[in-house]
Design a protein around this motif. Structure first.
Motif, PDB file in Angstrom:
ATOM      1  N   HIS A   1       0.815  -1.220   0.000  1.00 47.12           N
ATOM      2  CA  HIS A   1       0.000   0.000   0.000  1.00 47.12           C
ATOM      3  C   HIS A   1       0.855   1.280   0.000  1.00 47.12           C
ATOM      4  O   HIS A   1       0.335   2.369  -0.239  1.00 47.12           O
ATOM      5  CB  HIS A   1      -0.941   0.008   1.201  1.00 47.12           C
ATOM      6  N   TYR A   2       2.142   1.167   0.276  1.00 47.08           N
ATOM      7  CA  TYR A   2       2.968   2.383   0.328  1.00 47.08           C
ATOM      8  C   TYR A   2       3.059   3.075  -1.031  1.00 47.08           C
ATOM      9  O   TYR A   2       3.122   4.304  -1.101  1.00 47.08           O
ATOM     10  CB  TYR A   2       4.364   2.075   0.888  1.00 47.08           C
ATOM     11  N   GLN A   3       3.084   2.279  -2.078  1.00 46.29           N
ATOM     12  CA  GLN A   3       3.123   2.836  -3.430  1.00 46.29           C
ATOM     13  C   GLN A   3       2.011   3.879  -3.614  1.00 46.29           C
ATOM     14  O   GLN A   3       2.238   4.991  -4.094  1.00 46.29           O
ATOM     15  CB  GLN A   3       2.962   1.673  -4.427  1.00 46.29           C
ATOM     16  N   THR A   4       0.803   3.476  -3.205  1.00 49.03           N
ATOM     17  CA  THR A   4      -0.358   4.371  -3.331  1.00 49.03           C
ATOM     18  C   THR A   4      -0.162   5.630  -2.488  1.00 49.03           C
ATOM     19  O   THR A   4      -0.479   6.739  -2.931  1.00 49.03           O
ATOM     20  CB  THR A   4      -1.629   3.651  -2.813  1.00 49.03           C
ATOM     21  N   LEU A   5       0.364   5.442  -1.266  1.00 49.57           N
ATOM     22  CA  LEU A   5       0.536   6.596  -0.381  1.00 49.57           C
ATOM     23  C   LEU A   5       1.544   7.595  -0.937  1.00 49.57           C
ATOM     24  O   LEU A   5       1.330   8.809  -0.889  1.00 49.57           O
ATOM     25  CB  LEU A   5       0.973   6.134   1.010  1.00 49.57           C
ATOM     26  N   TRP A   6       2.663   7.059  -1.467  1.00 48.66           N
ATOM     27  CA  TRP A   6       3.674   7.967  -2.044  1.00 48.66           C
ATOM     28  C   TRP A   6       3.071   8.780  -3.180  1.00 48.66           C
ATOM     29  O   TRP A   6       3.405   9.947  -3.375  1.00 48.66           O
ATOM     30  CB  TRP A   6       4.878   7.179  -2.559  1.00 48.66           C
ATOM     31  N   GLN A   7       2.181   8.140  -3.930  1.00 46.04           N
ATOM     32  CA  GLN A   7       1.583   8.872  -5.049  1.00 46.04           C
ATOM     33  C   GLN A   7       0.513   9.857  -4.588  1.00 46.04           C
ATOM     34  O   GLN A   7       0.424  10.972  -5.069  1.00 46.04           O
ATOM     35  CB  GLN A   7       0.987   7.892  -6.057  1.00 46.04           C
ATOM     36  N   LYS A   8      -0.266   9.407  -3.642  1.00 41.12           N
ATOM     37  CA  LYS A   8      -1.380  10.245  -3.191  1.00 41.12           C
ATOM     38  C   LYS A   8      -0.871  11.498  -2.478  1.00 41.12           C
ATOM     39  O   LYS A   8      -1.360  12.597  -2.741  1.00 41.12           O
ATOM     40  CB  LYS A   8      -2.277   9.448  -2.244  1.00 41.12           C
ATOM     41  N   GLN A   9       0.092  11.335  -1.596  1.00 37.96           N
ATOM     42  CA  GLN A   9       0.629  12.418  -0.773  1.00 37.96           C
ATOM     43  C   GLN A   9      -0.470  12.972   0.144  1.00 37.96           C
ATOM     44  O   GLN A   9      -1.651  12.802  -0.136  1.00 37.96           O
ATOM     45  CB  GLN A   9       1.193  13.564  -1.629  1.00 37.96           C
ATOM     46  N   PRO A  10      -0.059  13.675   1.193  1.00 38.88           N
ATOM     47  CA  PRO A  10      -1.062  14.256   2.098  1.00 38.88           C
ATOM     48  C   PRO A  10      -2.064  15.141   1.363  1.00 38.88           C
ATOM     49  O   PRO A  10      -3.252  15.155   1.669  1.00 38.88           O
ATOM     50  CB  PRO A  10      -0.215  15.059   3.094  1.00 38.88           C
ATOM     51  N   LYS A  11      -1.589  15.867   0.361  1.00 42.29           N
ATOM     52  CA  LYS A  11      -2.518  16.778  -0.314  1.00 42.29           C
ATOM     53  C   LYS A  11      -3.623  16.028  -1.054  1.00 42.29           C
ATOM     54  O   LYS A  11      -4.724  16.549  -1.224  1.00 42.29           O
ATOM     55  CB  LYS A  11      -1.772  17.739  -1.241  1.00 42.29           C
ATOM     56  N   GLY A  12      -3.335  14.792  -1.451  1.00 41.29           N
ATOM     57  CA  GLY A  12      -4.375  13.978  -2.086  1.00 41.29           C
ATOM     58  C   GLY A  12      -5.480  13.632  -1.097  1.00 41.29           C
ATOM     59  O   GLY A  12      -6.659  13.570  -1.458  1.00 41.29           O
ATOM     60  N   VAL A  13      -5.078  13.415   0.153  1.00 41.19           N
ATOM     61  CA  VAL A  13      -6.073  13.135   1.194  1.00 41.19           C
ATOM     62  C   VAL A  13      -6.953  14.366   1.399  1.00 41.19           C
ATOM     63  O   VAL A  13      -8.186  14.269   1.516  1.00 41.19           O
ATOM     64  CB  VAL A  13      -5.367  12.767   2.528  1.00 41.19           C
ATOM     65  N   ILE A  14      -6.311  15.544   1.418  1.00 38.94           N
ATOM     66  CA  ILE A  14      -7.080  16.785   1.592  1.00 38.94           C
ATOM     67  C   ILE A  14      -8.053  16.982   0.425  1.00 38.94           C
ATOM     68  O   ILE A  14      -9.214  17.349   0.621  1.00 38.94           O
ATOM     69  CB  ILE A  14      -6.117  18.002   1.710  1.00 38.94           C
ATOM     70  N   ASP A  15      -7.586  16.697  -0.772  1.00 39.49           N
ATOM     71  CA  ASP A  15      -8.464  16.830  -1.949  1.00 39.49           C
ATOM     72  C   ASP A  15      -9.717  15.957  -1.785  1.00 39.49           C
ATOM     73  O   ASP A  15     -10.840  16.415  -2.002  1.00 39.49           O
ATOM     74  CB  ASP A  15      -7.678  16.438  -3.205  1.00 39.49           C
ATOM     75  N   ASP A  16      -9.502  14.694  -1.366  1.00 40.46           N
ATOM     76  CA  ASP A  16     -10.646  13.796  -1.149  1.00 40.46           C
ATOM     77  C   ASP A  16     -11.600  14.365  -0.103  1.00 40.46           C
ATOM     78  O   ASP A  16     -12.817  14.353  -0.273  1.00 40.46           O
ATOM     79  CB  ASP A  16     -10.165  12.418  -0.654  1.00 40.46           C
ATOM     80  N   LEU A  17     -11.014  14.838   1.007  1.00 40.73           N
ATOM     81  CA  LEU A  17     -11.857  15.348   2.102  1.00 40.73           C
ATOM     82  C   LEU A  17     -12.622  16.595   1.668  1.00 40.73           C
ATOM     83  O   LEU A  17     -13.792  16.770   2.002  1.00 40.73           O
ATOM     84  CB  LEU A  17     -11.000  15.673   3.333  1.00 40.73           C
TER      85      LEU A  17
ATOM     86  N   ALA B   1     -17.164  19.495  -3.984  1.00 41.53           N
ATOM     87  CA  ALA B   1     -17.631  19.223  -5.336  1.00 41.53           C
ATOM     88  C   ALA B   1     -18.481  17.951  -5.378  1.00 41.53           C
ATOM     89  O   ALA B   1     -19.399  17.836  -6.188  1.00 41.53           O
ATOM     90  CB  ALA B   1     -16.434  19.097  -6.266  1.00 41.53           C
ATOM     91  N   HIS B   2     -18.182  16.979  -4.508  1.00 44.19           N
ATOM     92  CA  HIS B   2     -18.937  15.729  -4.511  1.00 44.19           C
ATOM     93  C   HIS B   2     -19.876  15.635  -3.305  1.00 44.19           C
ATOM     94  O   HIS B   2     -20.292  14.557  -2.920  1.00 44.19           O
ATOM     95  CB  HIS B   2     -17.995  14.509  -4.444  1.00 44.19           C
ATOM     96  N   ALA B   3     -20.165  16.764  -2.683  1.00 44.71           N
ATOM     97  CA  ALA B   3     -20.989  16.706  -1.472  1.00 44.71           C
ATOM     98  C   ALA B   3     -22.311  16.040  -1.785  1.00 44.71           C
ATOM     99  O   ALA B   3     -22.933  16.325  -2.801  1.00 44.71           O
ATOM    100  CB  ALA B   3     -21.216  18.108  -0.936  1.00 44.71           C
TER     101      ALA B   3
END
Ligand SMILES: Nc1nc2c(c(=O)[nH]1)N[C@H]1C(S)=C(S)[C@@H](COP(=O)(O)OP(=O)(O)OC[C@H]3O[C@@H](n4cnc5c(=O)[nH]c(N)nc54)[C@H](O)[C@@H]3O)O[C@H]1N2
Ligand SMILES: Nc1nc2c(c(=O)[nH]1)N[C@H]1C(S)=C(S)[C@@H](COP(=O)(O)OP(=O)(O)OC[C@H]3O[C@@H](n4cnc5c(=O)[nH]c(N)nc54)[C@H](O)[C@@H]3O)O[C@H]1N2
Ligand code: SF4
Ligand SMILES: [Mo]
Length: 747
Positions: A515-531, A539-541
């Motif tokens: 799963h680390y591969q995904t995390l390196w790609q996502k980065q913290p900012k990817g988590v913020i984007d999802d949230l 946008a997806h509310a």
């Protein structure tokens, strides 16, 4: 460097073209957020290449409207500081040697793995300091590393700070971080107990330019009342100030609730559907008339009655308690009673009262609600909360042999040998450990004990979304900023450091690392984007926005928040004033507030013993702390402009006490407590209550082996040499940093 780290793209600069006029072509203006305190001020940073030229308030920021405090410039000083580490250093003899990152990570992972294989998982302790809370990457990705460690021996600055707030919110509302905050911009009556926002810039209340907002209360005919053993700057600006004997706030609150019932002032109708047993509070407070507590608190009975009647007569009112009310012997009960007082007077979840912020990237639903699993520390049996033990018992867990003894430490963004109680004991403990790794960019009082230091970049070199403090903002608001200056290719952020270590440790433990591969790609900012996208303004509310919000015209239509949307609005987006949020804000399944009388009110027995049954010396001198606008706990003293001028690390004492102990201005005074003693310069001040003395925390930069060239010239003394690790708030284990009994002697 390993592949995964190379995967991380360098941040692009966040340049707002609209503001380029008058700036030479090579210079760029960036809009970002100051991360030094909780106020989240918007800043405008001018750069030229990798140089930071200036930092100003961002006038177009809708939340802070151009306000900054003198500390904002320290962001530049930090970046320019020649003492700052940029690459890992390993201790070889008495020397620090720079080593490559991959070698550093391998070394740390192997050392930790070896310690745990030999002595068990709990043999590695973790201490996390305050700056983690201001760091998107550390908050979101640090946990992968702590989880990989699987140790129960986790500690943080929370237990010398806001732990009582978390416990109260966990029990009442079902989530440790669902903490309501004062609706400062609408309240007509603001009571501040043990907070000095004019120095601290507000805490558990994200409030840029608090001075203007406090003046605003008074401008609209409202009132600010401060209860503090010191007449602080905040008290000077308020309409009313009462000295209180340190540590006796619990009695004041019990008496205030007593008056509410005695005078039939409660108005909790709106809350009763969520808290049916609220009026049962009466039974617990009947013994505490204002007359009974007057002597111990130092506040006259008539004044206590007036405090309550004024509060209840106001159109809206809020009672707010912070550090002074938390880091004391009855911190948890005090914060609980403050919440009850707001509830019983009808001021929870209403405009101008205590309200819940509704943040754009809401981490609460996806984060731990705060485990109350009931286990306790090995040596002293202090309670664990949210997977952490109170830091007051860290030293004994290192010093006491036996199964589960700590043999190695991980310290992330913390300086516990300056900031936690009985620091000399902790120093002794650290010096006997087998291994210490510190994630820090300074060789500080704490990291000098380390075997290896892994330095992350400074705030302006990393992307930022304030994961924590958006949740406590006095308006709903969102902002994201990309790194202002590019870091060097061989520099890393906190999250890159933690993820690298986690991956290695999992590998050594034979766990899957897919799963680390995904995390390196996502980065913290990817988590913020999802949230952001799935959040209430996203946008997806989903269409579940409450009718109340629509009625107030702040429905989610139109915001469509995402990371890209925030990037396109570098000054941040205002999402409107705070809105009523009950029962949605409650995390308990039945959507009711759980008052938990049995848990909290059981501590009243201890209150009675402490204040009424046992023999007490009411004349005992007690020590408290203080903050100054140019400090940030222990770590901004290497910026010349933060420390220059007169010595600020003084012992403040009242003229009456000065006369009693024959102390003159600037005399050296020996201060002694149960655990330690120090010499400090006297400053006589009638703004402090007689019988109380004050020394600020965060000083004592005279230790051999630190590399803080400027701070060493302004060392001051470490007040936590005097604070006592055995004094804790029993319910939470929170450290008692205020109200420490001391004796004085002029040298
Ligand atoms: N007597 C007394 N003691 C107190 C208090 C008090 O009022 N009185 N206040 C208490 C409170 S509220 C708190 S929060 C604690 C704070 O206690 P700590 O968190 O232990 O100490 P800090 O001084 O915040 O030290 C933070 C360290 O992190 C480093 N650092 C800064 N930014 C970063 C970053 O982004 N990443 C990394 N990895 N490192 C970074 C700094 O160089 C510094 O060494 O102190 C507590 N101690
Ligand atoms: N400039 C600056 N700003 C900071 C920090 C900093 O170090 N410097 N630290 C940041 C951090 S980590 C935090 S947690 C916040 C804290 O923010 P605040 O809670 O506003 O902290 P303080 O300024 O320490 O204010 C605490 C007040 O409580 C009073 N007090 C002490 N003992 C008692 C008591 O027993 N009862 C009552 N009623 N009052 C008491 C003190 O005199 C003091 O005025 O500040 C943050 N902001
Ligand atoms: S008030 Fe806090 S956030 Fe604002 S500039 Fe000062 S330190 Fe930074
Ligand atoms: Mo804090």
């Amino acid at each position: 460097m390993v592949n995964s780290e190379q995967n991380v793209a360098n941040s692009k600069q966040n340049v707002a073209n609209s503001k380029q006029s008058g700036v030479s072509p090579k210079q760029k203006l960036h809009y970002s957020t100051c991360t030094l305190c909780e106020a989240m001020c918007g800043i405008e940073v001018a750069t030229q290449g990798k140089r930071i030229l200036s930092i100003k308030g961002d006038k177009d920021n809708p939340f802070s409207a151009g306000h900054i405090c003198p500390k904002a410039s320290a962001l530049k000083d930090l970046y320019d500081d020649p003492d700052r580490l940029k690459r890992p250093v390993k201790k070889v003899g008495d020397e620090w040697q720079e080593i490559p990152w991959s070698e550093a990570f391998d070394y740390v992972a192997e050392k930790l793995h070896h310690t745990q294989s030999t002595h068990g998982k709990d043999a590695v302790g973790v201490y996390l300091g305050n700056p983690n809370a201001h760091n998107m990457g550390a908050i979101l990705f640090g946990p992968y590393f702590y989880r990989a460690l699987e140790s129960h021996n986790r500690y943080s600055a929370t237990s010398v700070d806001q732990l009582p707030h978390h416990i109260v919110s966990r029990r009442l509302f079902g989530h440790m971080s669902q903490i309501p905050i004062p609706d400062i911009d609408h309240t007509q009556h603001f009571v501040i107990i043990g907070g000095n926002p004019l120095a601290s810039n507000g805490s558990i209340m994200t409030v840029p330019n608090v001075k203007k907002r406090l003046k605003g209360v008074q401008k609209r005919g409202g009132k600010v009342v401060v209860i503090d053993p010191k007449r602080t700057d905040t008290a000077d600006l308020s309409c009313e100030h009462h000295f209180i004997r340190p540590g006796s706030d619990v009695l004041l609150l019990l008496a205030m609730l007593h008056v509410v019932f005695e005078k039939q002032l409660h108005s909790a109708e709106a809350l009763l559907p969520y808290a049916e047993d609220l009026l049962d509070v009466e039974g617990y407070v009947k013994d505490f008339s204002p007359e009974t507590v007057s002597k111990q608190t130092g506040i006259e009975a008539s004044q206590i009655i007036q405090l309550v009647t004024d509060f209840c007569a106001a159109e809206s009112a809020v009672c707010y308690g912070r550090m002074g009310a938390s880091v004391q012997a009855f911190g948890t009960l005090t914060q609980y009673l403050i919440m009850l007082f707001n509830m019983l007077t009808g001021n929870l979840d209403r405009q101008g009262g205590m309200m819940f912020t509704q943040p754009a990237a809401d981490i609460l639903p996806v984060s731990s609600r705060g485990s109350m699993s009931g286990y306790s520390s090995r040596v002293r049996g202090l309670p664990a909360f949210a997977g952490e033990y109170p830091v007051a018992c860290l030293a004994e867990e290192i010093l006491t042999p036996g199964e589960g003894q700590i043999k190695a430490m991980v310290i992330g963004a913390g300086n516990p040998v300056v900031t936690t109680p009985n620091t000399e004991q902790l120093e002794r403990a650290f010096s006997q450990l087998d291994f210490i790794v510190s994630v820090d960019f300074y060789i500080s009082e704490t990291s000098r004990h380390a075997d290896i230091i892994l330095p992350p970049v400074t705030p302006l070199e990393r992307d930022h979304y304030d994961v924590v403090f958006h949740n406590f903002a006095v308006r709903n608001y969102a902002t994201y900023s990309e790194a202002v200056v590019d870091k060097d290719d061989d520099q890393l952020t906190d999250w890159q450091i933690y993820l690298s270590l986690a991956e290695r440790l999992d590998k050594l433990n034979g766990k899957s690392t897919a799963h680390y591969q995904t995390l390196w790609q996502k980065q913290p900012k990817g988590v913020i984007d999802d949230l952001l996208k799935s959040g209430r303004y996203g946008a997806h509310a989903s269409a579940n926005i409450s009718a109340k919000e629509n009625a107030n015209g702040i429905g989610n239509e139109g915001y469509n928040l995402s990371l890209d949307k925030l990037k396109a609005h570098p000054h941040g987006i205002d999402l409107g004033p705070l809105q009523p949020a009950l029962p949605d804000a409650i995390f308990h399944e039945n959507k009711k507030i759980d008052l938990n009388f049995n848990y909290f009110m059981s501590d009243i027995a201890r209150v009675k013993t402490h204040f009424f049954d046992q023999k007490r010396n009411e004349n005992q001198i007690v020590l408290i702390g203080r903050r100054h606008i140019k400090t940030n706990n222990s770590w901004l003293h290497n910026s010349p402009r933060m420390v220059k001028g007169n010595n600020r690390c003084t012992l403040q004492l009242h003229p009456i006490d000065a006369a009693e102990y024959d102390v003159n201005e600037s005399d050296r005074v020996k201060v002694t407590s149960r655990v330690g003693e120090l010499l400090v310069e006297a400053e006589i001040a009638d703004s402090i209550m007689p019988g109380v003395v004050s020394i600020p925390h965060g000083w004592g930069h005279n230790k051999k082996g630190i590399k803080l060239g400027v701070a060493s010239q302004y060392p001051g003394v470490n007040t936590n040499i005097l604070t006592d690790e055995m004094q804790v708030d029993t319910l939470s284990g929170n450290g008692v940093l205020n109200g420490v009994p001391v004796t004085l002697e002029r040298m």
